[in-house]
Write an enzyme that holds these catalytic residues in place. Structure first.
Site, PDB file in Angstrom:
ATOM      1  N   THR D  95       3.105   0.431  -3.049  1.00 19.54           N
ATOM      2  CA  THR D  95       1.747   0.835  -3.382  1.00 19.54           C
ATOM      3  C   THR D  95       0.891  -0.418  -3.412  1.00 19.54           C
ATOM      4  OG1 THR D  95       2.407   2.755  -4.656  1.00 19.54           O
ATOM      5  CG2 THR D  95       0.269   1.806  -5.185  1.00 19.54           C
ATOM      6  N   LYS D 170      -2.882   7.280  -2.257  1.00 19.82           N
ATOM      7  CA  LYS D 170      -1.998   6.966  -3.383  1.00 19.82           C
ATOM      8  C   LYS D 170      -2.809   6.523  -4.606  1.00 19.82           C
ATOM      9  CE  LYS D 170       1.692   6.301  -5.659  1.00 19.82           C
ATOM     10  NZ  LYS D 170       2.476   5.082  -5.702  1.00 19.82           N
ATOM     11  N   LYS D 238      -2.449  -1.718 -12.518  1.00 15.50           N
ATOM     12  CA  LYS D 238      -2.823  -2.309 -11.233  1.00 15.50           C
ATOM     13  C   LYS D 238      -3.440  -1.242 -10.325  1.00 15.50           C
ATOM     14  CE  LYS D 238       0.065  -2.206  -8.102  1.00 15.50           C
ATOM     15  NZ  LYS D 238       1.334  -2.149  -7.410  1.00 15.50           N
TER      16      LYS D 238
END
Lengths: 291, 291, 291, 291
Positions: D95, D170, D238
């Protein structure tokens, strides 16, 4: 001039002391009567109940902690309502929501009494030195009658029109103040965690376009984790809540105020409600898990 | 004293004009060279590229719009790096993130040049009158050498230690400023929607503990929906983003700054990015659905 | 078993029809009596007033539109209070704040009657098919006595303890729902503005760990800007406000709920209060300045 | 079919184990080589460097912790770039932000290699059981070639168009997930502080329109303060940061996501970064001052 004074918390005590120093005769009352002692030592008289104070004085000022106390001093047994009558005026300097103010106003005027709401901007020190800003609204005649006292209490007394407007103006100011205290706290922590000296930040801020007395005054004490209450955090949070409720009524979306309110609530949950409102700094600083 | 100057946006132009007025010889460069004309009319010389300016001047100051422009003026063909060498100094007054500052510093010192980052606090008017606050960091020797120019540009020039600290301090100040502008906007709208005169709010604020030049200066123009850019909103939002990123690096939670950043982003989505940052007021006021 | 039923709005009608279908004898009352006709056609009896229904039935259920209606049916002339007495129970399924619930409870128990608050989760269709979730609180004995009816009305009837807990649980659930609707809206706009097909986002969401009926049901209509009200936005915002007030009482800091509340308020200021609460999507989408 | 696999963190290990179980030949590499042991025990081969794995396999999958690691495995000495060439494909399941993805894509395609970004939705358990949702984008031909492996890894493999779209999708999903986790935490604390049993809240939620596997799965462990990492909080934070940055790029204001991000940052400052992201619950619960 003789003035009654109900409520001797931090603010009430400072204001009535200032009135005494300026030659006013003051009759004071406080729920815990022992709090009157210091005022008496400086020349005040004590009334046994709000009603007694009203009976004795033409103009009586109230400075209570919150809406509940402001209502109680008027409506309870021995309260203002029992003695208010034509020719007598009651000036409520408590910071309350406008609905509370209107409720008190209606009760007093229905007895023929005169009413002025007059919340103040400024905390302990300006209260002691007569440098408050007074946000009065209600009966203009009472404002005019009380102006000599108001001019001793504050450096400026605004008259804002109908009852409720003083309360609203106060909430708006305190809402902005509370948000500024939060962002100031965030800035101080960000500076320190980024390797800057937060005291230098204070110097830099004081030279720029956002320099203001609050940053200058509170900054150094906050850096010492000194939160001696000039304006208790729980009252600041109450004012944020009321300002947000005022916004809700008028469909005003205020995301900054909302975020600041939640920080003040977090501070309350840390047990900081009775500290100065600058203690919200603790919420921004490092915290630990509770168990 | 001869000084080079790269970048003639709102701030760069005001600063170099101020330097000229104070007797400095100034060689200017701007990406769109026509922007140099007004400076030339006041006695400036034009350099054909950043490198030419550096070649000609012992000390060159840069004031670029953003990190990309600050990097480009140094690293691109015809850039600062081509001519910087021992004995020459470059002072970058752009507001950039500390990583950009460090990158520029390393490149310049690797060529033997001297570097000072020196972002400023204050907008167009203080720039014109030499009332900026200068947040310099890097080589103390260059700071000392440039002090006569710095003292003309600003009312106070801080030296904050290692490169990056100037950038960080600037971000902290602008973060606080951006939050204050948001809360000020919320307060003005809340006042108006609650039936208060927002101009009276300005008077009340100006007498209290949170009185500050920004509220006093911007309030009246905001109430006229006048957002002539002193500090463009898109730059304020960039600084909020960078301040939040600095907080992220150091695990500092800043909910007020985060909420303010989203309001500035909403303002950008309304097409207000080139207006003054006070145009965030429009986000708080009534909006309409787009279609 | 015989059951009284007060209030034949969308929900009340569906529930009493379901009770009739399941073999209960039902005596109904509605402010507009003609609304009883369809129920009578299916075997219901009509009571001329809430008091008459209470007199006739051991257990009576109320399903009113809002706190005002819930109070009126109990306290007005011909209301529940006139006939409630030991041995009789009143179950209020209206969604009201916990203070309203407590007020009704106190009035009924002071007459020796039994009280259960029982707000439900679910709308028209689950009401017709007995698939509601019932959040009851108050007298456990009444809950036990009414359990055969509750089991027909809902797929699950929780008993949550003292009166007020049903209302509180409902607020907590609706608070979470409102925040989810906001974040869902942010996600849909972020997808679209980033060049992704928001309909694909719906497919992706529906396959993952956060798949839920609300996203699946509301997503497609939101993408068509179709906000036919299943749950009006103004009621959702009221519930957010009440949930935040509950948090305030207990010093629970809820920054997400606070941010979501401000978005719902912005939606109200856009005139979307009577639309479905999913119309908060419009606040996240592009907006225009008002003038 | 032979597949290379780079990166054996929680997710990488689970996925490669699943591939082995389903009959794939897998050559693994991990920065700390000892982490390969368990895979070898189940039949995997070890490659000494990413380049060696690429050399050996036609299709190689990477699953790295963050953008830095994803870049490092491609660009560093011994990295993917050294051996990628026409006929070989690299599928990056990490990711990362879309810029990182595009950078990797350009490097690989410039060597004639084929690239697919394919971040996944789902954590440890779905990874073990092949129930991930795969968000692939890039070269359709590589997607088609790898489909048998993708179908073992996930229950559904979307193809979303140009490189970057997988990363973006995502981020949108994880942004929504992170906000939901925050609001869920607020709801659980509000319930408990208001005198409700939070376990009952879980039951109520699970029966309604916002029921979802995450609430059902994480709720009970959160109430036990059990935060064994399925998806580490620092990675969730994050992703929130990257989603907000994506919003910043496209001027999408996301106040809920911004508030949630600050809560995750607070959790990091409490030292919870390596715990499961549900540990943000601790931020909402009672905290203590640090000193």
């Amino acid at each position: 001039m003789e003035v009654g004074f109900l409520g001797l918390g931090i603010m009430g005590k400072a204001i009535s002391m200032n009135l005494l120093r300026n030659g006013f005769k003051v009759t004071v009352w406080n729920r815990t009567l022992s709090k009157c002692d210091e005022l008496v030592a400086h020349g005040a008289t004590v009334g046994g109940s709000p009603a007694e104070v009203i009976k004795k004085c033409t103009i009586t000022i109230g400075m209570l902690a919150d809406p509940a106390a402001a209502l109680s001093v008027v409506f309870d047994k021995g309260g203002v309502l029992e003695q208010i009558c034509p020719g007598k005026g009651y000036i409520d300097m408590s910071t309350v929501d406008h609905e509370t103010s209107i409720k008190i106003s209606q009760a007093i005027t229905s007895k023929g009494g005169h009413f002025l709401e007059a919340p103040v901007s400024g905390s302990k020190q300006p209260a002691e030195t007569g440098q408050l800003v007074i946000l009065s609204a209600g009966e203009k005649a009472l404002y005019d009658e009380a102006i000599s006292a108001l001019n001793v209490i504050g450096k400026k007394a605004f008259f804002l029109g109908e009852v409720g407007n003083g309360a609203k103006m106060k909430l708006v100011v305190n809402m902005i103040m509370g948000c500024m205290m939060n962002t100031f706290s965030e800035g101080l922590v960000l500076a320190e965690k980024s390797g800057l000296d937060p005291r230098t930040l204070l110097d830099v801020l004081d030279l720029g376009g956002i320099a203001n007395p609050m940053f200058k005054g509170k900054g150094p004490t906050m850096l010492q984790s000194n939160y001696a209450p000039a304006f208790p955090l729980k009252h600041q949070q109450k004012d944020m809540r009321l300002a947000l409720a005022l916004g809700d009524e008028n469909a005003v979306s205020m995301p900054i105020a909302a975020a600041a309110n939640e920080a003040f609530k977090k501070a309350r949950s840390l047990g900081l409600g009775d500290n100065d409102f600058s203690a919200v700094f603790e919420v921004v600083k490092d915290l630990k898990r509770s168990s």
